[in-house]
Design a protein around this motif. Structure first.
Motif, PDB file in Angstrom:
ATOM      1  N   ASN A  15       0.865  -1.067   0.039  1.00 32.26           N
ATOM      2  CA  ASN A  15       0.015   0.012   0.042  1.00 32.26           C
ATOM      3  C   ASN A  15       0.789   1.288  -0.090  1.00 32.26           C
ATOM      4  OD1 ASN A  15      -2.463   1.237  -0.215  1.00 32.26           O
ATOM      5  ND2 ASN A  15      -2.728   1.313   2.011  1.00 32.26           N
ATOM      6  N   GLY A  16       1.837   1.174  -1.079  1.00 34.58           N
ATOM      7  CA  GLY A  16       2.727   2.275  -0.988  1.00 34.58           C
ATOM      8  C   GLY A  16       2.283   3.767  -1.082  1.00 34.58           C
ATOM      9  N   ARG A  17       0.835   3.874  -1.790  1.00 33.22           N
ATOM     10  CA  ARG A  17       0.214   5.356  -1.785  1.00 33.22           C
ATOM     11  C   ARG A  17      -0.316   5.634  -0.552  1.00 33.22           C
ATOM     12  NH1 ARG A  17      -3.955   4.657  -6.212  1.00 33.22           N
ATOM     13  NH2 ARG A  17      -4.377   3.063  -4.914  1.00 33.22           N
ATOM     14  N   LEU A  18       0.493   6.805   0.267  1.00 36.05           N
ATOM     15  CA  LEU A  18      -0.132   7.221   1.297  1.00 36.05           C
ATOM     16  C   LEU A  18      -0.711   8.707   1.186  1.00 36.05           C
ATOM     17  CD1 LEU A  18       3.245   6.342   3.445  1.00 36.05           C
ATOM     18  CD2 LEU A  18       0.906   5.176   3.393  1.00 36.05           C
ATOM     19  N   GLY A  19      -1.300   8.810   0.118  1.00 31.82           N
ATOM     20  CA  GLY A  19      -2.093  10.094  -0.171  1.00 31.82           C
ATOM     21  C   GLY A  19      -3.657   9.695  -0.397  1.00 31.82           C
ATOM     22  N   GLY A  20      -4.251  10.451  -0.669  1.00 28.80           N
ATOM     23  CA  GLY A  20      -5.545  10.121  -1.279  1.00 28.80           C
ATOM     24  C   GLY A  20      -6.572   9.529  -0.105  1.00 28.80           C
ATOM     25  N   PHE A  21      -7.264   8.784  -0.569  1.00 32.24           N
ATOM     26  CA  PHE A  21      -8.476   8.158   0.328  1.00 32.24           C
ATOM     27  C   PHE A  21      -7.832   7.465   1.696  1.00 32.24           C
ATOM     28  CE2 PHE A  21     -11.197   7.638  -3.668  1.00 32.24           C
ATOM     29  CZ  PHE A  21     -11.865   8.528  -3.386  1.00 32.24           C
ATOM     30  N   ILE A  22      -6.574   6.733   1.489  1.00 31.57           N
ATOM     31  CA  ILE A  22      -6.238   6.066   2.675  1.00 31.57           C
ATOM     32  C   ILE A  22      -5.498   7.015   3.667  1.00 31.57           C
ATOM     33  CG2 ILE A  22      -4.281   4.493   3.443  1.00 31.57           C
ATOM     34  CD1 ILE A  22      -6.195   3.271   1.875  1.00 31.57           C
ATOM     35  N   ALA A  23      -4.949   8.002   3.179  1.00 30.02           N
ATOM     36  CA  ALA A  23      -4.210   9.420   4.130  1.00 30.02           C
ATOM     37  C   ALA A  23      -5.644  10.021   4.806  1.00 30.02           C
ATOM     38  CB  ALA A  23      -3.544  10.287   3.244  1.00 30.02           C
ATOM     39  N   ARG A  24      -6.650  10.309   4.108  1.00 33.05           N
ATOM     40  CA  ARG A  24      -7.813  10.924   4.655  1.00 33.05           C
ATOM     41  C   ARG A  24      -8.553   9.930   5.714  1.00 33.05           C
ATOM     42  NH1 ARG A  24     -11.052  14.511   0.631  1.00 33.05           N
ATOM     43  NH2 ARG A  24     -12.318  15.082   2.182  1.00 33.05           N
ATOM     44  N   LEU A  25      -8.768   8.853   5.404  1.00 33.74           N
ATOM     45  CA  LEU A  25      -9.269   7.895   6.090  1.00 33.74           C
ATOM     46  C   LEU A  25      -8.598   7.926   7.455  1.00 33.74           C
ATOM     47  CD1 LEU A  25     -10.396   4.903   4.057  1.00 33.74           C
ATOM     48  CD2 LEU A  25     -11.923   6.051   5.349  1.00 33.74           C
ATOM     49  N   VAL A  26      -7.268   7.583   7.659  1.00 32.43           N
ATOM     50  CA  VAL A  26      -6.440   7.710   8.592  1.00 32.43           C
ATOM     51  C   VAL A  26      -6.494   9.038   9.301  1.00 32.43           C
ATOM     52  CG1 VAL A  26      -3.884   7.526   9.699  1.00 32.43           C
ATOM     53  CG2 VAL A  26      -4.943   5.873   7.848  1.00 32.43           C
ATOM     54  N   ARG A  27      -6.472  10.018   8.671  1.00 34.50           N
ATOM     55  CA  ARG A  27      -6.752  11.428   9.303  1.00 34.50           C
ATOM     56  C   ARG A  27      -8.049  11.605  10.237  1.00 34.50           C
ATOM     57  NH1 ARG A  27      -7.853  16.392   6.843  1.00 34.50           N
ATOM     58  NH2 ARG A  27      -7.429  15.363   4.926  1.00 34.50           N
ATOM     59  N   TYR A  28      -8.746  11.250   9.460  1.00 36.35           N
ATOM     60  CA  TYR A  28     -10.162  11.553  10.045  1.00 36.35           C
ATOM     61  C   TYR A  28     -10.460  10.510  11.188  1.00 36.35           C
ATOM     62  CZ  TYR A  28     -11.925  14.513   6.137  1.00 36.35           C
ATOM     63  OH  TYR A  28     -12.043  15.384   5.392  1.00 36.35           O
ATOM     64  N   GLY A  29      -9.904   9.231  11.133  1.00 37.70           N
ATOM     65  CA  GLY A  29     -10.242   8.217  12.216  1.00 37.70           C
ATOM     66  C   GLY A  29      -9.377   8.127  13.215  1.00 37.70           C
ATOM     67  N   THR A  30      -8.155   8.939  12.955  1.00 39.18           N
ATOM     68  CA  THR A  30      -7.085   8.797  14.014  1.00 39.18           C
ATOM     69  C   THR A  30      -6.519  10.071  14.470  1.00 39.18           C
ATOM     70  OG1 THR A  30      -5.179   8.389  12.607  1.00 39.18           O
ATOM     71  CG2 THR A  30      -6.354   6.372  13.222  1.00 39.18           C
ATOM     72  N   GLY A  31      -6.563  11.040  13.529  1.00 44.39           N
ATOM     73  CA  GLY A  31      -5.744  12.179  13.853  1.00 44.39           C
ATOM     74  C   GLY A  31      -4.383  12.241  13.203  1.00 44.39           C
ATOM     75  N   GLN A  32      -3.778  11.083  12.811  1.00 44.28           N
ATOM     76  CA  GLN A  32      -2.536  11.079  12.042  1.00 44.28           C
ATOM     77  C   GLN A  32      -2.275  11.541  10.834  1.00 44.28           C
ATOM     78  OE1 GLN A  32       0.257  10.192  13.951  1.00 44.28           O
ATOM     79  NE2 GLN A  32      -0.879  10.119  15.913  1.00 44.28           N
ATOM     80  N   ASP A  33      -1.413  11.983  10.518  1.00 40.20           N
ATOM     81  CA  ASP A  33      -1.168  12.227   8.898  1.00 40.20           C
ATOM     82  C   ASP A  33      -0.111  11.399   8.266  1.00 40.20           C
ATOM     83  OD1 ASP A  33      -0.112  13.300   6.775  1.00 40.20           O
ATOM     84  OD2 ASP A  33       0.161  15.314   7.343  1.00 40.20           O
ATOM     85  N   ILE A  34      -0.319  10.492   7.881  1.00 42.84           N
ATOM     86  CA  ILE A  34       0.629   9.239   7.429  1.00 42.84           C
ATOM     87  C   ILE A  34       1.543   9.621   6.536  1.00 42.84           C
ATOM     88  CG2 ILE A  34      -0.814   7.273   8.439  1.00 42.84           C
ATOM     89  CD1 ILE A  34      -1.689   6.769   5.621  1.00 42.84           C
ATOM     90  N   GLY A  35       0.877  10.424   5.775  1.00 44.75           N
ATOM     91  CA  GLY A  35       2.147  11.109   4.586  1.00 44.75           C
ATOM     92  C   GLY A  35       3.062  11.707   5.098  1.00 44.75           C
ATOM     93  N   ARG A  36       2.921  12.733   6.039  1.00 47.10           N
ATOM     94  CA  ARG A  36       3.972  13.516   6.758  1.00 47.10           C
ATOM     95  C   ARG A  36       4.742  12.429   7.540  1.00 47.10           C
ATOM     96  NH1 ARG A  36       5.300  14.533  11.483  1.00 47.10           N
ATOM     97  NH2 ARG A  36       3.771  13.955  12.348  1.00 47.10           N
ATOM     98  N   LEU A  37       4.229  11.538   8.249  1.00 46.39           N
ATOM     99  CA  LEU A  37       5.046  10.454   9.176  1.00 46.39           C
ATOM    100  C   LEU A  37       6.126   9.518   7.971  1.00 46.39           C
ATOM    101  CD1 LEU A  37       2.482   9.334  11.540  1.00 46.39           C
ATOM    102  CD2 LEU A  37       4.418  10.753  12.057  1.00 46.39           C
ATOM    103  N   ALA A  38       5.507   9.258   6.681  1.00 49.64           N
ATOM    104  CA  ALA A  38       6.251   8.577   5.857  1.00 49.64           C
ATOM    105  C   ALA A  38       7.275   9.297   5.355  1.00 49.64           C
ATOM    106  CB  ALA A  38       5.318   8.173   4.695  1.00 49.64           C
ATOM    107  N   LEU A  39       7.055  10.778   4.931  1.00 51.36           N
ATOM    108  CA  LEU A  39       8.140  11.476   4.584  1.00 51.36           C
ATOM    109  C   LEU A  39       9.322  11.779   5.562  1.00 51.36           C
ATOM    110  CD1 LEU A  39       6.045  14.241   2.395  1.00 51.36           C
ATOM    111  CD2 LEU A  39       7.655  12.347   1.465  1.00 51.36           C
ATOM    112  N   SER A  40       8.786  11.935   6.769  1.00 49.25           N
ATOM    113  CA  SER A  40       9.633  12.121   7.996  1.00 49.25           C
ATOM    114  C   SER A  40      10.647  10.928   8.084  1.00 49.25           C
ATOM    115  CB  SER A  40       8.945  12.492   9.204  1.00 49.25           C
ATOM    116  OG  SER A  40       9.727  12.786  10.079  1.00 49.25           O
ATOM    117  N   SER A  41       9.995   9.884   8.080  1.00 52.64           N
ATOM    118  CA  SER A  41      10.657   8.579   8.211  1.00 52.64           C
ATOM    119  C   SER A  41      11.841   8.293   7.292  1.00 52.64           C
ATOM    120  CB  SER A  41       9.784   7.472   8.080  1.00 52.64           C
ATOM    121  OG  SER A  41      10.271   6.132   8.389  1.00 52.64           O
TER     122      SER A  41
END
Length: 164
Positions: free
Chosen positions: A14-40
């Motif tokens: 699931n290499g695409r961390l933008g779009g629907f996946i990122a929004r679902l995670v942000r709305y459900g958890t408050g986390q920005d997985i795109g930012r976390l992936a880039l930071s990592s």
């Protein structure tokens, strides 16, 4: 998985961390997985806590298969007032062409919903689906009204406590 020697290697999960996946995670958890992936990727590791505080989904409301045009559409603000609505990305206007073969990209409505429980999310989904089914009016190539309530009947089965 890419076959290789001496063993296979995983090249994407699931290499695409933008779009629907990122929004679902942000709305459900408050986390920005795109930012976390880039930071990592830059060597700045942070703890990842994907504790889901609420249930979330996006409804990609489709036109019936025989429909070719939208005759009537709900106002965006009316959709936004429905219970559980977080965001309204798309409400296609009256006069717009539709074609179910276009799938996600041509869905007349994209609406994000959330609730504190699965049962609450289901109730919001059923409310929104019924509302959109009533408010959108579609027509075929000859201008005749096109309605297809079978999908709505399918998802509303067991509404009062059936298995999910």
């Amino acid at each position: 998985i890419k076959p290789g020697r001496p063993s296979a290697e995983v090249i994407e999960v699931n290499g695409r961390l933008g779009g629907f996946i990122a929004r679902l995670v942000r709305y459900g958890t408050g986390q920005d997985i795109g930012r976390l992936a880039l930071s990592s990727a830059l060597g700045h590791y942070e703890d990842l806590d994907l504790r889901w505080d609420r249930c979330v989904l996006v409804l990609l409301f489709q036109a019936p298969a025989r429909a070719e045009r939208i005759e009537r559409a709900p106002a965006r603000r009316e959709v936004a007032k429905r219970p559980g609505v977080l965001a309204v990305d798309i409400i296609s206007p009256a006069g717009a062409s539709v074609n179910w073969r276009g799938g996600t990209n041509l869905a007349p409505a994209w609406v994000w919903l959330a609730a504190d429980s699965h049962a609450g999310l289901r109730a919001h989904l059923l409310d929104l689906a019924a509302f959109l089914s009533e408010e959108f009016l579609f027509a075929d190539a000859a201008g005749r009204p096109v309605r297809d309530q079978r999908w709505l009947e399918q998802i509303t089965r067991g509404e009062s406590g059936g298995s999910e």
